[in-house]
Design a protein around this motif. Structure first.
Motif, short mmCIF file in Angstrom:
data_model
loop_
_atom_site.label_atom_id
_atom_site.label_comp_id
_atom_site.label_asym_id
_atom_site.label_seq_id
_atom_site.Cartn_x
_atom_site.Cartn_y
_atom_site.Cartn_z
N PHE A 14 0.81 -1.21 0.00
CA PHE A 14 0.00 0.00 0.00
C PHE A 14 0.84 1.26 0.00
N GLY A 15 2.12 1.12 -0.24
CA GLY A 15 3.03 2.25 -0.36
C GLY A 15 4.41 1.73 -0.69
N ARG A 16 5.29 2.62 -1.04
CA ARG A 16 6.65 2.18 -1.37
C ARG A 16 7.32 1.63 -0.10
N GLY A 17 7.61 0.35 -0.11
CA GLY A 17 8.24 -0.28 1.04
C GLY A 17 7.29 -0.53 2.20
N LEU A 18 5.98 -0.46 1.96
CA LEU A 18 4.99 -0.71 3.01
C LEU A 18 4.08 -1.86 2.59
N TYR A 19 4.03 -2.88 3.42
CA TYR A 19 3.23 -4.06 3.14
C TYR A 19 2.31 -4.33 4.32
N ALA A 20 1.17 -4.95 4.04
CA ALA A 20 0.22 -5.28 5.11
C ALA A 20 -0.31 -6.69 4.90
N LYS A 21 -0.73 -7.31 5.99
CA LYS A 21 -1.35 -8.62 5.91
C LYS A 21 -2.61 -8.52 5.05
N ALA A 80 -2.38 2.99 7.74
CA ALA A 80 -1.54 4.18 7.58
C ALA A 80 -1.08 4.71 8.93
N LYS A 81 -1.98 4.75 9.91
CA LYS A 81 -1.60 5.23 11.24
C LYS A 81 -0.58 4.30 11.89
N GLU A 82 -0.76 2.99 11.72
CA GLU A 82 0.20 2.03 12.26
C GLU A 82 1.56 2.19 11.59
N ALA A 83 1.55 2.38 10.28
CA ALA A 83 2.82 2.56 9.55
C ALA A 83 3.51 3.84 9.98
N LEU A 84 2.75 4.92 10.13
CA LEU A 84 3.34 6.20 10.51
C LEU A 84 3.92 6.16 11.92
#
Length: 144
Positions: free
Chosen positions: A52-59, A79-83
């Motif tokens: 869902f973003g460059r270098g960001l993956y989710a289950k 997004a909040k967890e990633a941030l």
């Protein structure tokens, strides 16, 4: 006993983790960046993860309604967890969310606008929906 493949090790770690968001940095103890990136791309193709973003993956999981691969949590939560946990950015409630929580507004915020302290250049999106940032000053919560 045969050694597990890197893809298998990454998949095992993802399944055992309580986190929903991952970056390649989470797996660099297993191999170098190129191999980890290849394993993550293979898991995305297999439907185990979404990007869902460059270098960001989710289950990921399969939707019971449409049968498509979707994230296990809504995009604003991811997004909040990633941030907060991966990118170390301070997230604060938006003005609209505060107004709704206090009862000053009946309009429910979508959550796709996230107020952050500092600057974020990372784009986060999935399935045509994207996250927007509202930059809040560090001093007294003033909107920039």
């Amino acid at each position: 006993m045969a050694a597990k493949s890197l893809k298998g090790k990454v998949k095992y770690r993802v399944n055992q983790s309580k986190c929903s968001v991952f970056t390649p940095k989470d797996f660099l103890d297993l191999s170098d960046r190129d191999h980890v990136g290849r394993a993550l791309r293979q898991l995305v193709l297999a439907g185990e993860l979404i990007q869902f973003g460059r270098g960001l993956y989710a289950k990921a999981k399969r939707s019971k309604l449409t049968g498509k691969i979707i994230p296990v949590k809504p995009l604003p939560e991811l997004a909040k967890e990633a941030l907060t946990e991966k990118l170390k950015v301070t997230v604060v409630p938006t003005v609209e969310a505060e107004a709704y929580n206090v009862g000053e507004s009946t309009q429910v915020p979508t959550g796709r606008v996230i107020a952050v302290k500092g600057r974020v250049s990372r784009k986060m999106a999935f399935d045509g929906k994207s996250i927007k940032y509202r930059y809040v000053g560090v001093d007294k919560g003033s909107v920039q």
